[in-house]
Scaffold this active site. Structure first.
Site, PDB file in Angstrom:
ATOM      1  N   THR A  64       0.789  -1.335  -0.059  1.00 30.29           N
ATOM      2  CA  THR A  64       0.036   0.021  -0.011  1.00 30.29           C
ATOM      3  C   THR A  64       0.850   1.262  -0.036  1.00 30.29           C
ATOM      4  OG1 THR A  64      -1.778  -1.090   0.913  1.00 30.29           O
ATOM      5  CG2 THR A  64      -1.806   1.107   1.271  1.00 30.29           C
ATOM      6  N   GLU A  66       3.506   1.836  -1.490  1.00 34.25           N
ATOM      7  CA  GLU A  66       3.881   2.186  -2.861  1.00 34.25           C
ATOM      8  C   GLU A  66       2.792   2.783  -4.024  1.00 34.25           C
ATOM      9  OE1 GLU A  66       5.164  -0.783  -1.395  1.00 34.25           O
ATOM     10  OE2 GLU A  66       6.804   0.337  -0.976  1.00 34.25           O
ATOM     11  N   CYS A  88      -4.735  -2.630   1.249  1.00 40.46           N
ATOM     12  CA  CYS A  88      -5.332  -3.154   2.557  1.00 40.46           C
ATOM     13  C   CYS A  88      -4.384  -3.260   3.547  1.00 40.46           C
ATOM     14  CB  CYS A  88      -6.025  -4.527   2.302  1.00 40.46           C
ATOM     15  SG  CYS A  88      -6.427  -5.074   3.799  1.00 40.46           S
ATOM     16  N   VAL A  89      -4.454  -2.333   4.705  1.00 38.08           N
ATOM     17  CA  VAL A  89      -3.494  -2.465   5.590  1.00 38.08           C
ATOM     18  C   VAL A  89      -4.258  -2.923   6.860  1.00 38.08           C
ATOM     19  CG1 VAL A  89      -1.742  -1.146   6.882  1.00 38.08           C
ATOM     20  CG2 VAL A  89      -2.786  -0.232   4.803  1.00 38.08           C
ATOM     21  N   THR A  94       3.082  -3.784  15.593  1.00 39.07           N
ATOM     22  CA  THR A  94       3.960  -2.729  15.540  1.00 39.07           C
ATOM     23  C   THR A  94       3.372  -1.554  14.938  1.00 39.07           C
ATOM     24  OG1 THR A  94       4.866  -3.003  13.375  1.00 39.07           O
ATOM     25  CG2 THR A  94       6.047  -4.243  15.038  1.00 39.07           C
ATOM     26  N   HIS A  96       3.890   0.102  12.448  1.00 42.03           N
ATOM     27  CA  HIS A  96       3.790   0.100  10.955  1.00 42.03           C
ATOM     28  C   HIS A  96       2.826   0.722  10.331  1.00 42.03           C
ATOM     29  CE1 HIS A  96       7.146  -1.432   8.401  1.00 42.03           C
ATOM     30  NE2 HIS A  96       6.455  -0.962   7.416  1.00 42.03           N
ATOM     31  N   PHE A 121      -9.101   6.813  -3.275  1.00 44.62           N
ATOM     32  CA  PHE A 121      -8.752   6.040  -2.262  1.00 44.62           C
ATOM     33  C   PHE A 121      -9.323   4.906  -1.596  1.00 44.62           C
ATOM     34  CE2 PHE A 121      -7.929   5.665   2.563  1.00 44.62           C
ATOM     35  CZ  PHE A 121      -6.560   5.875   2.835  1.00 44.62           C
TER      36      PHE A 121
END
Ligand code: DLZ
Length: 164
Positions: A64, A66, A88-89, A94, A96, A121
């Site tokens: 994501t 990139e 999709c995150v 952590t 990140h 988006f």
């Protein structure tokens, strides 16, 4: 007011005809079960609303993060009318997650504002894999479908403003 649970419910009559437009879709390879389903949803919806198959350019990026670089390259070096960015995150142990979400939301906004090309988006940011699947063709619809509808509406908006 009716509670909206299916995020992809929309009135097809309110969607502009896609025939005049060339649209890029960029999908991240992380969480492929989710992003591939969103990609398919976006692609099928564009075709359903009149975009020619050879006017849909599909690209993939590793993650994501990139998406912003890909959107920038597409906006500056191709003639596409809109760019649908799919990712999709999923929250991990952590920080990140925070950095990727912050970077991609700001990055895509910058590309849209700086180039004038509508950048959509279609990035899920969820706590669990199930929440993502629910929004990628599951019980809460398909965010890729919404991305396609948004892209067509933004193309029409662009035409209305720029051609006047
Ligand atoms: C590194 C990373 C992590 C931890 N999680 C995700 C994620 O949930 N979804 C996603 O699309 N990408 C993830 N990445 C990869 C980053 O987006 C990026 O590809 C790498 O940090 C390399 O720049």
């Amino acid at each position: 007011m009716q509670k909206q649970t299916d995020l992809s419910a929309y009135d097809p009559n309110s969607v502009p005809d896609g025939a005049p437009y060339r649209i890029a879709i960029v999908a991240a390879e992380w969480n492929p079960e989710v992003t591939n389903s969103m990609l398919q949803g976006a692609y099928d919806t564009l075709v359903e609303h009149g975009v020619a198959k050879d006017h849909i350019d599909v690209h993939h990026v590793p993650g994501t993060f990139e998406l912003s670089t890909a959107a920038s390259l597409l906006a500056r070096h191709t003639g596409v009318d809109a760019i649908i960015c799919i990712g999709c995150v999923i929250q991990g142990e952590t920080r990140h997650f925070e950095f990727i979400c912050q970077a991609v939301s700001q990055g895509l906004t910058n590309v849209a504002i700086q180039t004038g090309t509508p950048v959509i988006f279609s990035v899920l940011t969820t706590n669990t894999p199930q929440q993502a699947l629910d929004r990628a063709g599951g019980k809460h619809g398909n965010k890729g479908v919404e991305g396609a509808i948004t892209a067509l509406k933004m193309c029409a908006l662009h035409d209305n403003i720029v051609s006047k």
